[in-house]
Write a protein that holds these residues in place. Structure first.
Motif, PDB file in Angstrom:
ATOM      1  N   PHE A  60      -7.681   2.055   7.853  1.00  0.00           N
ATOM      2  CA  PHE A  60      -8.669   2.186   6.782  1.00  0.00           C
ATOM      3  C   PHE A  60      -8.730   0.985   5.845  1.00  0.00           C
ATOM      4  CE2 PHE A  60      -7.469   6.668   7.779  1.00  0.00           C
ATOM      5  CZ  PHE A  60      -8.672   7.009   8.358  1.00  0.00           C
ATOM      6  N   GLU A  61      -7.781   0.075   5.976  1.00  0.00           N
ATOM      7  CA  GLU A  61      -7.805  -1.121   5.125  1.00  0.00           C
ATOM      8  C   GLU A  61      -7.949  -2.394   5.967  1.00  0.00           C
ATOM      9  OE1 GLU A  61      -7.258  -1.251   1.611  1.00  0.00           O
ATOM     10  OE2 GLU A  61      -6.205   0.602   1.104  1.00  0.00           O
ATOM     11  N   LEU A  62      -7.033  -2.598   6.906  1.00  0.00           N
ATOM     12  CA  LEU A  62      -6.985  -3.874   7.610  1.00  0.00           C
ATOM     13  C   LEU A  62      -8.037  -4.002   8.713  1.00  0.00           C
ATOM     14  CD1 LEU A  62      -3.133  -4.284   7.636  1.00  0.00           C
ATOM     15  CD2 LEU A  62      -4.741  -5.971   6.762  1.00  0.00           C
ATOM     16  N   ILE A  63      -8.186  -2.984   9.534  1.00  0.00           N
ATOM     17  CA  ILE A  63      -9.160  -3.103  10.635  1.00  0.00           C
ATOM     18  C   ILE A  63     -10.592  -3.282  10.112  1.00  0.00           C
ATOM     19  CG2 ILE A  63     -10.253  -1.847  12.554  1.00  0.00           C
ATOM     20  CD1 ILE A  63      -7.534  -0.798  13.343  1.00  0.00           C
ATOM     21  N   PRO A  64     -11.070  -2.455   9.166  1.00  0.00           N
ATOM     22  CA  PRO A  64     -12.433  -2.689   8.667  1.00  0.00           C
ATOM     23  C   PRO A  64     -12.611  -4.078   8.058  1.00  0.00           C
ATOM     24  CG  PRO A  64     -11.635  -0.534   7.971  1.00  0.00           C
ATOM     25  CD  PRO A  64     -10.461  -1.258   8.557  1.00  0.00           C
ATOM     26  N   LEU A  65     -11.572  -4.559   7.376  1.00  0.00           N
ATOM     27  CA  LEU A  65     -11.656  -5.873   6.749  1.00  0.00           C
ATOM     28  C   LEU A  65     -11.698  -6.983   7.795  1.00  0.00           C
ATOM     29  CD1 LEU A  65     -11.757  -7.435   4.148  1.00  0.00           C
ATOM     30  CD2 LEU A  65      -9.289  -7.128   3.902  1.00  0.00           C
ATOM     31  N   ARG A  66     -10.856  -6.855   8.806  1.00  0.00           N
ATOM     32  CA  ARG A  66     -10.895  -7.850   9.893  1.00  0.00           C
ATOM     33  C   ARG A  66     -12.251  -7.843  10.603  1.00  0.00           C
ATOM     34  NH1 ARG A  66      -4.946  -6.156  11.392  1.00  0.00           N
ATOM     35  NH2 ARG A  66      -3.775  -8.015  10.774  1.00  0.00           N
ATOM     36  N   ASN A  67     -12.810  -6.662  10.801  1.00  0.00           N
ATOM     37  CA  ASN A  67     -14.124  -6.576  11.443  1.00  0.00           C
ATOM     38  C   ASN A  67     -15.200  -7.245  10.601  1.00  0.00           C
ATOM     39  OD1 ASN A  67     -13.059  -5.226  13.635  1.00  0.00           O
ATOM     40  ND2 ASN A  67     -13.686  -3.186  12.938  1.00  0.00           N
ATOM     41  N   GLU A  68     -15.119  -7.077   9.286  1.00  0.00           N
ATOM     42  CA  GLU A  68     -16.088  -7.733   8.399  1.00  0.00           C
ATOM     43  C   GLU A  68     -16.016  -9.251   8.545  1.00  0.00           C
ATOM     44  OE1 GLU A  68     -18.419  -6.772   6.019  1.00  0.00           O
ATOM     45  OE2 GLU A  68     -18.262  -4.697   6.706  1.00  0.00           O
ATOM     46  N   VAL A  69     -14.792  -9.779   8.537  1.00  0.00           N
ATOM     47  CA  VAL A  69     -14.621 -11.228   8.665  1.00  0.00           C
ATOM     48  C   VAL A  69     -15.141 -11.710  10.014  1.00  0.00           C
ATOM     49  CG1 VAL A  69     -12.968 -13.124   8.710  1.00  0.00           C
ATOM     50  CG2 VAL A  69     -12.636 -11.237   7.099  1.00  0.00           C
ATOM     51  N   GLN A  70     -14.780 -10.994  11.078  1.00  0.00           N
ATOM     52  CA  GLN A  70     -15.215 -11.393  12.413  1.00  0.00           C
ATOM     53  C   GLN A  70     -16.730 -11.350  12.542  1.00  0.00           C
ATOM     54  OE1 GLN A  70     -13.106 -12.678  14.540  1.00  0.00           O
ATOM     55  NE2 GLN A  70     -14.739 -13.131  16.002  1.00  0.00           N
ATOM     56  N   LEU A 103       0.831  -1.205   0.000  1.00  0.00           N
ATOM     57  CA  LEU A 103       0.000   0.000   0.000  1.00  0.00           C
ATOM     58  C   LEU A 103       0.867   1.258   0.000  1.00  0.00           C
ATOM     59  CD1 LEU A 103      -2.702  -1.190   2.551  1.00  0.00           C
ATOM     60  CD2 LEU A 103      -3.054  -0.800   0.111  1.00  0.00           C
ATOM     61  N   ALA A 104       1.994   1.199   0.693  1.00  0.00           N
ATOM     62  CA  ALA A 104       2.922   2.331   0.693  1.00  0.00           C
ATOM     63  C   ALA A 104       3.523   2.526  -0.693  1.00  0.00           C
ATOM     64  CB  ALA A 104       4.018   2.108   1.726  1.00  0.00           C
ATOM     65  N   ASN A 105       3.848   1.442  -1.376  1.00  0.00           N
ATOM     66  CA  ASN A 105       4.413   1.538  -2.717  1.00  0.00           C
ATOM     67  C   ASN A 105       3.404   2.068  -3.728  1.00  0.00           C
ATOM     68  OD1 ASN A 105       6.983   0.599  -2.049  1.00  0.00           O
ATOM     69  ND2 ASN A 105       6.396  -1.545  -2.306  1.00  0.00           N
ATOM     70  N   ASP A 106       2.137   1.711  -3.548  1.00  0.00           N
ATOM     71  CA  ASP A 106       1.104   2.142  -4.496  1.00  0.00           C
ATOM     72  C   ASP A 106       0.668   3.582  -4.274  1.00  0.00           C
ATOM     73  OD1 ASP A 106       0.788  -0.134  -6.115  1.00  0.00           O
ATOM     74  OD2 ASP A 106      -0.436  -1.126  -4.592  1.00  0.00           O
ATOM     75  N   LEU A 107       0.458   3.964  -3.015  1.00  0.00           N
ATOM     76  CA  LEU A 107      -0.184   5.251  -2.709  1.00  0.00           C
ATOM     77  C   LEU A 107       0.592   6.084  -1.687  1.00  0.00           C
ATOM     78  CD1 LEU A 107      -3.622   3.560  -2.537  1.00  0.00           C
ATOM     79  CD2 LEU A 107      -3.340   5.633  -3.875  1.00  0.00           C
ATOM     80  N   ARG A 108       1.814   5.637  -1.333  1.00  0.00           N
ATOM     81  CA  ARG A 108       2.547   6.256  -0.230  1.00  0.00           C
ATOM     82  C   ARG A 108       1.651   6.293   1.014  1.00  0.00           C
ATOM     83  NH1 ARG A 108       6.785  10.119  -0.677  1.00  0.00           N
ATOM     84  NH2 ARG A 108       6.841   9.630  -2.899  1.00  0.00           N
ATOM     85  N   LYS A 109       0.842   5.264   1.162  1.00  0.00           N
ATOM     86  CA  LYS A 109      -0.097   5.212   2.289  1.00  0.00           C
ATOM     87  C   LYS A 109       0.682   4.934   3.569  1.00  0.00           C
ATOM     88  CE  LYS A 109      -4.174   3.855   1.333  1.00  0.00           C
ATOM     89  NZ  LYS A 109      -5.459   3.190   1.043  1.00  0.00           N
ATOM     90  N   SER A 110       0.447   5.731   4.596  1.00  0.00           N
ATOM     91  CA  SER A 110       1.154   5.554   5.859  1.00  0.00           C
ATOM     92  C   SER A 110       0.714   4.253   6.527  1.00  0.00           C
ATOM     93  CB  SER A 110       0.885   6.727   6.796  1.00  0.00           C
ATOM     94  OG  SER A 110      -0.459   6.709   7.258  1.00  0.00           O
ATOM     95  N   TYR A 111       1.551   3.771   7.429  1.00  0.00           N
ATOM     96  CA  TYR A 111       1.246   2.536   8.160  1.00  0.00           C
ATOM     97  C   TYR A 111      -0.073   2.677   8.920  1.00  0.00           C
ATOM     98  CZ  TYR A 111       1.710  -1.248  11.569  1.00  0.00           C
ATOM     99  OH  TYR A 111       1.480  -2.363  12.352  1.00  0.00           O
ATOM    100  N   THR A 112      -0.273   3.841   9.551  1.00  0.00           N
ATOM    101  CA  THR A 112      -1.491   4.057  10.335  1.00  0.00           C
ATOM    102  C   THR A 112      -2.731   4.012   9.446  1.00  0.00           C
ATOM    103  OG1 THR A 112      -0.331   5.387  11.988  1.00  0.00           O
ATOM    104  CG2 THR A 112      -2.711   5.660  11.856  1.00  0.00           C
ATOM    105  N   GLU A 113      -2.674   4.688   8.296  1.00  0.00           N
ATOM    106  CA  GLU A 113      -3.831   4.671   7.398  1.00  0.00           C
ATOM    107  C   GLU A 113      -4.063   3.280   6.826  1.00  0.00           C
ATOM    108  OE1 GLU A 113      -4.031   7.710   4.429  1.00  0.00           O
ATOM    109  OE2 GLU A 113      -3.962   9.343   5.885  1.00  0.00           O
ATOM    110  N   ALA A 114      -2.994   2.537   6.545  1.00  0.00           N
ATOM    111  CA  ALA A 114      -3.153   1.173   6.043  1.00  0.00           C
ATOM    112  C   ALA A 114      -3.858   0.296   7.074  1.00  0.00           C
ATOM    113  CB  ALA A 114      -1.787   0.588   5.688  1.00  0.00           C
ATOM    114  N   ILE A 115      -3.449   0.430   8.338  1.00  0.00           N
ATOM    115  CA  ILE A 115      -4.068  -0.375   9.391  1.00  0.00           C
ATOM    116  C   ILE A 115      -5.511   0.057   9.632  1.00  0.00           C
ATOM    117  CG2 ILE A 115      -4.005  -0.943  11.856  1.00  0.00           C
ATOM    118  CD1 ILE A 115      -1.842  -2.356  10.283  1.00  0.00           C
TER     119      ILE A 115
END
Length: 487
Positions: free
Chosen positions: A59-69, A45-57
């Protein structure tokens, strides 16, 4: 392409997606994919959009994990048959609805949140028992390649294949027959997808975008409002479909709004946002040139405006004196530019919003509940928030989707399950009571008609107190009858 889709369909027809335990197993494996590859995902995500670690976690990973859970916790309830009421003609029968998988779905993700917007629909597809062909966004090439590598390592390779490629691959994909197409992106491509889907009468979920307005009333705390608006507008370098697309306020507020936005931006990104580790970049040169073109004409740059094509950098920018007919007000910005328009009152603001295409979300900042209720009741949009932005996306008990030009259909949580299922109507009759049923057979008569009307007429449910009274009277009658027989 045809072979991939055919293999997915054959895998679906084998029936292995039907058991809920299989679906749960695949969802657990998806969680493992996210957990075991978090570092690689954030790097892509950083390589694609220079997305910071915080934004990756966040806005991408936490919502996705919540959906699965959420799917794992609720799948049995979502998939359970639901009994419904019938008529006197169906007494003694079994009447219910049950969720069935649609079949093979196509999921076409978007590049601004390439992980979440590709895999979140997949959660719904797996939970509903479908096969799904994934097409990650080619613009986010590092994340797309990572998904192509990881998904077959964790999930069923035949049921959930991943295809890479550009527009030509997407076009060829849409030539195949699917049971549902799920697309996230712009309205122009959305129209093309709906046209392609019409050939096979394929249902679609189109998560599009549009110009989401943000109204600031003169009674609110401007500092808080502008901090929240600046956060929502400029995360991911403004490349968020539900970001506030433009601000509307009274002319007397405009200068103060600009100054509060300036203060918020300086707090978030410092004097030089280009050096901030928390500020992203435009996805590629083509989009950079499009966004930069929106700065030319039609308004005054009040904050920012600096660009660096080599770095794909466009500074957080606020524009004033904006012409409503300028290009920055005619298309979704989808970049770090925030136009500020002035209108004299709430009435004209509502008219301005309602005269345009229905947005994905409407934001309003005010302490006055009457004003907020006017926006709730007198506008139409996919979603609506008061006194904050973006956060409604994180609530999986709310449907997320557009209306009109901003999309069709909705997902997240159970709404994903429902969107990718068919709710089948089931009425299991028996062969008893043929005497009662004979009133519906020819030859007809006025007497049969009277009976039919009485049998199928919709009746008002009796009040609970009446039902309890009837039950108590029945018990008393039974007791009295018992003593009468014994005596």
């Amino acid at each position: 392409m045809q072979a991939v889709v055919h293999k997915a369909r054959e895998a679906f027809k084998s029936g292995r997606t039907l058991p809920l335990e299989f679906r749960k197993e695949q969802l657990c494996l998806l969680t493992r994919l996210l957990d075991e590859n978090e570092e690689a995902i954030c790097e892509a995500l950083a390589n694609d959009l220079r997305k910071s670690y915080t934004e990756a976690i966040c806005f991408e990973l936490i919502p996705l994990r919540n959906e699965v859970q959420g799917a794992l916790q609720n799948l049995h309830n979502w998939a359970a048959a639901q009994s419904v009421s019938g008529s006197l003609l169906t007494i003694g029968t079994s009447i219910f609805t049950m969720a069935q998988p649609l079949g093979v779905c196509a999921i076409i993700g978007a590049w601004n949140y390439p992980l979440a917007l590709t895999l979140t629909p997949l959660v719904g597809a797996i939970a509903a028992g479908n096969a799904a062909v994934l097409k990650p966004p080619e613009a986010a090439e590092y994340t797309a390649k990572l998904l192509q590598n990881l998904v077959p390592r964790y999930l069923d390779k035949e049921l959930y294949p991943v295809l890479l490629g550009g527009a030509d691959v997407a076009v060829e994909l849409l030539h195949q027959r699917f049971d549902h197409i799920f697309y996230t992106g712009g309205s122009v491509v959305g129209r093309s997808i709906m046209t392609a889907a019409a050939k096979h009468l394929t249902p679609v979920t189109l998560e599009l975008g549009g110009k989401s307005p943000c109204y600031i009333h003169n009674d609110c705390d401007l500092r808080i409002a502008c901090r929240r608006i600046a956060w929502g507008r400029f995360i991911n370098a403004g490349q968020t479909c539900i970001a506030p697309d433009y601000v509307v306020c009274e002319p007397a507020l405009c200068e103060r709004v600009v100054e509060e936005l300036r203060a918020a931006l300086q707090e978030y990104y410092g004097e030089d946002p280009q050096k901030s580790p928390d500020y992203g970049r435009i996805i590629n040169s083509r989009h950079f040139k499009r966004v930069r073109g929106l700065l030319e004409g039609g308004g005054t740059v009040a904050i920012g405006g600096q660009t660096d094509e080599e770095d794909l950098y466009i500074a957080p920018t606020v524009m004033t004196n904006v012409d409503p007919e300028a290009s920055v007000m005619q298309e979704e910005v989808f970049g770090p530019i925030l136009p500020v328009l002035t209108l004299p009152d709430v009435e004209q603001t509502l008219n301005f919003i309602n005269d345009r295409e229905k947005p994905l979300v409407i934001y309003v900042f005010s302490k006055d509940q009457k004003i907020i209720k006017r926006f709730v009741n007198e506008t139409s949009s996919g979603g609506m928030m008061a006194n904050d932005v973006i956060l409604h996306y994180s609530i999986d008990t709310l449907p997320f989707g557009g209306v009109g030009n901003s999309g069709t259909g909705a997902y997240h949580g159970k709404f994903s399950f429902d969107a990718l299922s068919h709710r089948r109507a089931c009425l299991l009759m028996n062969l008893a009571l043929e005497g009662v049923n004979s009133v519906r057979y020819p030859p007809y008569s006025s007497k049969k008609l009277s009976w039919m009307i009485w049998l199928v007429k919709k009746r008002r449910q009796p009040p609970i107190k009446l039902l309890l009274s009837i039950f108590v009277m029945g018990v008393l009658c039974a007791i009295l009858l018992k003593y009468a027989i014994l005596s």
